[in-house]
Design an enzyme around this catalytic site. Structure first.
Site, PDB file in Angstrom:
ATOM      1  N   ASP A 129      12.081  50.368  -5.234  1.00 22.36           N
ATOM      2  CA  ASP A 129      12.989  50.078  -4.118  1.00 22.36           C
ATOM      3  C   ASP A 129      12.280  50.398  -2.799  1.00 22.36           C
ATOM      4  O   ASP A 129      11.593  51.418  -2.676  1.00 22.36           O
ATOM      5  CB  ASP A 129      14.266  50.908  -4.255  1.00 22.36           C
ATOM      6  CG  ASP A 129      15.399  50.372  -3.390  1.00 22.36           C
ATOM      7  OD1 ASP A 129      16.385  49.865  -3.948  1.00 22.36           O
ATOM      8  OD2 ASP A 129      15.293  50.471  -2.144  1.00 22.36           O
ATOM      9  N   ILE A 130      12.484  49.540  -1.808  1.00 22.55           N
ATOM     10  CA  ILE A 130      11.821  49.705  -0.510  1.00 22.55           C
ATOM     11  C   ILE A 130      12.387  50.905   0.260  1.00 22.55           C
ATOM     12  O   ILE A 130      11.727  51.434   1.155  1.00 22.55           O
ATOM     13  CB  ILE A 130      11.969  48.394   0.304  1.00 22.55           C
ATOM     14  CG1 ILE A 130      10.879  48.254   1.338  1.00 22.55           C
ATOM     15  CG2 ILE A 130      13.343  48.260   0.938  1.00 22.55           C
ATOM     16  CD1 ILE A 130      10.778  46.854   1.948  1.00 22.55           C
ATOM     17  N   HIS A 147      20.919  43.268 -10.099  1.00 19.46           N
ATOM     18  CA  HIS A 147      19.835  44.249 -10.205  1.00 19.46           C
ATOM     19  C   HIS A 147      20.403  45.574 -10.682  1.00 19.46           C
ATOM     20  O   HIS A 147      21.558  45.910 -10.418  1.00 19.46           O
ATOM     21  CB  HIS A 147      19.100  44.430  -8.872  1.00 19.46           C
ATOM     22  CG  HIS A 147      19.994  44.720  -7.700  1.00 19.46           C
ATOM     23  ND1 HIS A 147      20.719  43.738  -7.068  1.00 19.46           N
ATOM     24  CD2 HIS A 147      20.292  45.866  -7.045  1.00 19.46           C
ATOM     25  CE1 HIS A 147      21.424  44.268  -6.073  1.00 19.46           C
ATOM     26  NE2 HIS A 147      21.181  45.568  -6.047  1.00 19.46           N
ATOM     27  N   GLY A 191      29.225  48.124  -3.041  1.00 17.53           N
ATOM     28  CA  GLY A 191      28.042  48.408  -2.228  1.00 17.53           C
ATOM     29  C   GLY A 191      26.864  47.488  -2.512  1.00 17.53           C
ATOM     30  O   GLY A 191      25.718  47.855  -2.266  1.00 17.53           O
ATOM     31  N   GLN A 192      27.155  46.284  -3.009  1.00 24.29           N
ATOM     32  CA  GLN A 192      26.067  45.344  -3.320  1.00 24.29           C
ATOM     33  C   GLN A 192      25.616  44.630  -2.046  1.00 24.29           C
ATOM     34  O   GLN A 192      26.403  43.906  -1.434  1.00 24.29           O
ATOM     35  CB  GLN A 192      26.546  44.307  -4.348  1.00 24.29           C
ATOM     36  CG  GLN A 192      25.436  43.362  -4.793  1.00 24.29           C
ATOM     37  CD  GLN A 192      25.920  42.301  -5.780  1.00 24.29           C
ATOM     38  OE1 GLN A 192      27.120  42.164  -6.030  1.00 24.29           O
ATOM     39  NE2 GLN A 192      24.984  41.536  -6.320  1.00 24.29           N
ATOM     40  N   SER A 193      24.357  44.831  -1.669  1.00 31.98           N
ATOM     41  CA  SER A 193      23.845  44.175  -0.458  1.00 31.98           C
ATOM     42  C   SER A 193      22.985  42.962  -0.786  1.00 31.98           C
ATOM     43  O   SER A 193      22.864  42.058   0.037  1.00 31.98           O
ATOM     44  CB  SER A 193      23.059  45.170   0.400  1.00 31.98           C
ATOM     45  OG  SER A 193      21.964  45.680  -0.315  1.00 31.98           O
ATOM     46  N   HIS A 220      19.673  49.557 -10.473  1.00 26.93           N
ATOM     47  CA  HIS A 220      18.936  50.663  -9.876  1.00 26.93           C
ATOM     48  C   HIS A 220      18.649  51.678 -10.978  1.00 26.93           C
ATOM     49  O   HIS A 220      19.542  52.010 -11.773  1.00 26.93           O
ATOM     50  CB  HIS A 220      19.790  51.387  -8.829  1.00 26.93           C
ATOM     51  CG  HIS A 220      20.159  50.560  -7.641  1.00 26.93           C
ATOM     52  ND1 HIS A 220      19.496  50.668  -6.438  1.00 26.93           N
ATOM     53  CD2 HIS A 220      21.132  49.638  -7.454  1.00 26.93           C
ATOM     54  CE1 HIS A 220      20.061  49.842  -5.550  1.00 26.93           C
ATOM     55  NE2 HIS A 220      21.055  49.211  -6.142  1.00 26.93           N
TER      56      HIS A 220
END
Ligand code: 5GP
Ligand code: ZN
Length: 114
Positions: free
Chosen positions: A30-31, A100, A93-95, A102
């Site tokens: 993750d960035i 995906h 909270g899905q952006s 986490h």
């Protein structure tokens, strides 16, 4: 799918720090990590979220969790534990609107989440 960030990462059009790749899945860091270990597992195929999954995705999901377990073993976090989470929709909270998972590890994670 055009204009999907994770489809572009899956296609290699946008670079990522890859941990694992095969024909169906990609795992990359993750960035904006929320734990000492924080990576994402995505199907290469565009699926909007966990809400769009069907019985036909059973093998894909089994593969996601088997890969998560293997990577956590390889990263040495299996013994202390980890969390696998998939956010769905606005309240979830899905952006990024591409399914995906986490995978978070390396610290004690609070419950319930915020
Ligand atoms: P969500 O908020 O949809 O559950 O999770 C999306 C995740 O994707 C966030 O944790 C965010 O930091 C990560 N992310 C967003 N853009 C990029 C990117 O370009 N590269 C990587 N590696 N991660 C990203
Ligand atoms: Zn996509």
């Amino acid at each position: 799918m055009a204009d999907c960030l994770f489809c572009k990462i899956a296609a290699g059009e946008i670079p990522s720090n890859k941990l694992y790749e095969d024909d169906t899945l990609l795992a990359f860091y993750d960035i904006d990590p929320q734990a000492p270990v924080h990576f994402l597992i995505i199907p290469k195929q565009h699926i909007q979220s966990a809400a769009a999954l069907t019985e036909d995705d059973a093998a894909l999901l089994g593969h996601v969790f088997a890969v998560a377990a293997k990577l956590c073993r390889d990263l040495g976090v299996e013994e202390k534990g980890y969390r696998i989470v998939s956010n769905v929709g606005e309240d979830g909270g899905q952006s990024v609107k591409h399914l995906h998972f986490h995978v978070l590890a390396g610290r004690s994670l609070a419950w319930p989440p915020g």
